[in-house]
Design an enzyme around this catalytic site. Structure first.
Site, PDB file in Angstrom:
ATOM      1  CD  GLU A 237      -7.132  -5.817   2.795  1.00  0.00           C
ATOM      2  OE1 GLU A 237      -7.199  -5.651   1.557  1.00  0.00           O
ATOM      3  OE2 GLU A 237      -6.459  -5.082   3.559  1.00  0.00           O
TER       4      GLU A 237
ATOM      5  CB  THR B 238      -9.169   2.297   6.345  1.00  0.00           C
ATOM      6  OG1 THR B 238      -8.895   2.950   5.127  1.00  0.00           O
ATOM      7  CG2 THR B 238     -10.508   1.633   6.275  1.00  0.00           C
TER       8      THR B 238
ATOM      9  CG  ASN C  29      -1.853   1.118   1.314  1.00  0.00           C
ATOM     10  OD1 ASN C  29      -1.479   2.251   1.033  1.00  0.00           O
ATOM     11  ND2 ASN C  29      -3.082   0.856   1.690  1.00  0.00           N
TER      12      ASN C  29
ATOM     13  NE  ARG D 216      -7.701  12.042   4.942  1.00  0.00           N
ATOM     14  CZ  ARG D 216      -8.317  11.541   6.004  1.00  0.00           C
ATOM     15  NH1 ARG D 216      -7.680  10.693   6.779  1.00  0.00           N
ATOM     16  NH2 ARG D 216      -9.551  11.872   6.305  1.00  0.00           N
TER      17      ARG D 216
ATOM     18  CG  HIS E 206      -8.142   4.512   0.262  1.00  0.00           C
ATOM     19  ND1 HIS E 206      -8.387   4.404   1.615  1.00  0.00           N
ATOM     20  CD2 HIS E 206      -9.308   4.907  -0.288  1.00  0.00           C
ATOM     21  CE1 HIS E 206      -9.648   4.733   1.862  1.00  0.00           C
ATOM     22  NE2 HIS E 206     -10.225   5.058   0.724  1.00  0.00           N
TER      23      HIS E 206
ATOM     24  CD  GLU F 208      -7.303   0.338   0.910  1.00  0.00           C
ATOM     25  OE1 GLU F 208      -7.723   1.288   1.577  1.00  0.00           O
ATOM     26  OE2 GLU F 208      -6.272  -0.289   1.175  1.00  0.00           O
TER      27      GLU F 208
ATOM     28  CG  HIS G  31       1.191   5.809   4.966  1.00  0.00           C
ATOM     29  ND1 HIS G  31       0.487   6.800   5.613  1.00  0.00           N
ATOM     30  CD2 HIS G  31       0.629   4.643   5.348  1.00  0.00           C
ATOM     31  CE1 HIS G  31      -0.447   6.255   6.368  1.00  0.00           C
ATOM     32  NE2 HIS G  31      -0.385   4.938   6.232  1.00  0.00           N
TER      33      HIS G  31
ATOM     34  N   GLY H  34       1.275  -1.377   4.272  1.00  0.00           N
ATOM     35  CA  GLY H  34       1.688  -0.051   3.824  1.00  0.00           C
ATOM     36  C   GLY H  34       2.622   0.650   4.780  1.00  0.00           C
TER      37      GLY H  34
ATOM     38  CG  HIS I 128      -5.352  -1.460   9.382  1.00  0.00           C
ATOM     39  ND1 HIS I 128      -5.747  -0.413   8.581  1.00  0.00           N
ATOM     40  CD2 HIS I 128      -5.072  -0.928  10.578  1.00  0.00           C
ATOM     41  CE1 HIS I 128      -5.727   0.695   9.292  1.00  0.00           C
ATOM     42  NE2 HIS I 128      -5.321   0.412  10.500  1.00  0.00           N
TER      43      HIS I 128
ATOM     44  NE  ARG J 143      -9.419   9.099   3.360  1.00  0.00           N
ATOM     45  CZ  ARG J 143      -9.739   8.382   4.448  1.00  0.00           C
ATOM     46  NH1 ARG J 143      -9.014   7.368   4.820  1.00  0.00           N
ATOM     47  NH2 ARG J 143     -10.778   8.726   5.178  1.00  0.00           N
TER      48      ARG J 143
HETATM   49  N1  PXP Z   1      -5.751  -2.766   3.942  1.00  0.00           N
HETATM   50  C1  PXP Z   1      -6.639  -1.746   3.933  1.00  0.00           C
HETATM   51  C2  PXP Z   1      -8.034  -2.023   3.485  1.00  0.00           C
HETATM   52  C3  PXP Z   1      -6.253  -0.444   4.319  1.00  0.00           C
HETATM   53  O1  PXP Z   1      -7.149   0.555   4.307  1.00  0.00           O
HETATM   54  C4  PXP Z   1      -4.908  -0.222   4.688  1.00  0.00           C
HETATM   55  C5  PXP Z   1      -4.442   1.160   5.031  1.00  0.00           C
HETATM   56  O2  PXP Z   1      -5.177   1.732   6.000  1.00  0.00           O
HETATM   57  C6  PXP Z   1      -4.034  -1.314   4.693  1.00  0.00           C
HETATM   58  C7  PXP Z   1      -4.465  -2.563   4.307  1.00  0.00           C
HETATM   59  C8  PXP Z   1      -2.588  -1.143   5.077  1.00  0.00           C
HETATM   60  O3  PXP Z   1      -2.492  -0.806   6.414  1.00  0.00           O
HETATM   61  P1  PXP Z   1      -1.084  -0.338   6.991  1.00  0.00           P
HETATM   62  O4  PXP Z   1      -0.744   0.946   6.318  1.00  0.00           O
HETATM   63  O5  PXP Z   1      -1.349  -0.202   8.448  1.00  0.00           O
HETATM   64  O6  PXP Z   1      -0.111  -1.434   6.658  1.00  0.00           O
END
Ligand code: PXP
Length: 248
Positions: free
Chosen positions: A155, A105, A7, A53, A47, A74, A10, A218, A196, A49
């Site tokens: 997921e 999220t 992801n 952002r 993603h 996403e 960031h 991510g 996540h 949004r």
């Molecule tokens: N999966 C989803 C659906 C997400 O929204 C996110 C980011 O919030 C992630 C995975 C990756 O999460 P992280 O950045 O905490 O690894």
């Protein structure tokens, strides 16, 4: 094999911290995609949004053009995003809840509370050849509801596992919850992804969860990239994910 989707939101978050409103700026998410793929990741997650952002429209189209692997797009289930997805044609869409106040999220989608709306989105996207997954908490009710929408994938939200990781009791309880719903999902014919809050410390613990197809990670990878570089950060995560036991 357990696949890694990186992801890159960031990367864009960091750029927007300095270059919001500019036509370009660093770091560039498209350069990040190239490095992530060169390091061996199996796909890219981004993603778009509603409030733009981090990832911007120009990013998502640039990523689509540069991408060699798979794009997991996403998005919230809104008419605007469905329209973009149909034109963008990502390999996969992950439907997520969106709340302007959250930093990222925060929770899973309440599928059970909106089966018809999600089923309609899943049908529209599925007909366009896009694989649909729903980002949900590890809750049996949400798994049942996902199957009722006709979405082929879930997921699993691993945030509670990640947050409880340092407490052995909480960690074990969350892993049990994740494993149980992964089995339930599999028995309903659903593919299982997860993500996540996964990082270099807690990702191997996820091996206790059967039937996983892909992890979407991510923040930890982008953060580690600051010290070791993005390619190295991806390779280290791929190494950690080796040896995932394949359940029958
Ligand atoms: N999966 C989803 C659906 C997400 O929204 C996110 C980011 O919030 C992630 C995975 C990756 O999460 P992280 O950045 O905490 O690894």
């Amino acid at each position: 094999m357990l696949r890694l989707g990186v992801n890159i939101d960031h990367v864009a978050t960091l750029r927007q911290a300095r270059y919001r409103g500019f036509d370009n700026g660093e770091p560039c998410p498209i350069d990040a995609v190239r490095q992530v793929e060169a390091a061996g990741a199996h796909g890219i997650t981004a993603h778009l949004r509603e409030d733009r952002r981090h990832i911007l429209d120009r990013d998502i189209w640039g990523i689509r053009e540069a991408l060699q692997t798979r794009l997991n797009f996403e998005m919230a289930n809104t008419p605007e995003m469905i329209d973009i997805a149909l034109r963008l044609k990502p390999e996969a869409v992950c439907l997520v809840p969106e709340n302007r106040a959250e930093v990222t999220t925060e929770g899973g989608l309440d599928v059970a509370g909106q089966v018809d709306a999600i089923a309609a989105a899943a049908a529209t996207l599925g007909q366009a050849g896009i694989e649909v997954s729903l980002f949900i908490d590890p809750d049996p009710v949400q798994i049942e509801a996902t199957a009722a929408t006709g979405s082929p994938f879930i997921e699993l939200h691993t945030g509670a596992y990640a947050e409880g990781y340092s407490d052995e009791t909480k960690r074990a309880a969350e892993l049990e919850r994740l494993a149980k719903v992964a089995k339930q999902a599999k028995s309903l014919g659903l593919g299982v992804n997860a993500g996540h809050g996964l990082n270099y410390e807690n990702t191997r613990g996820i091996f206790a969860v059967p039937h996983l197809n892909e992890l979407n990670i991510g923040h930890s990878i982008v953060s580690r990239a600051v010290t070791v570089g993005l390619g190295q950060a991806v390779r280290e995560m791929l190494e950690l994910m080796e040896g995932y036991p394949q359940a029958e």
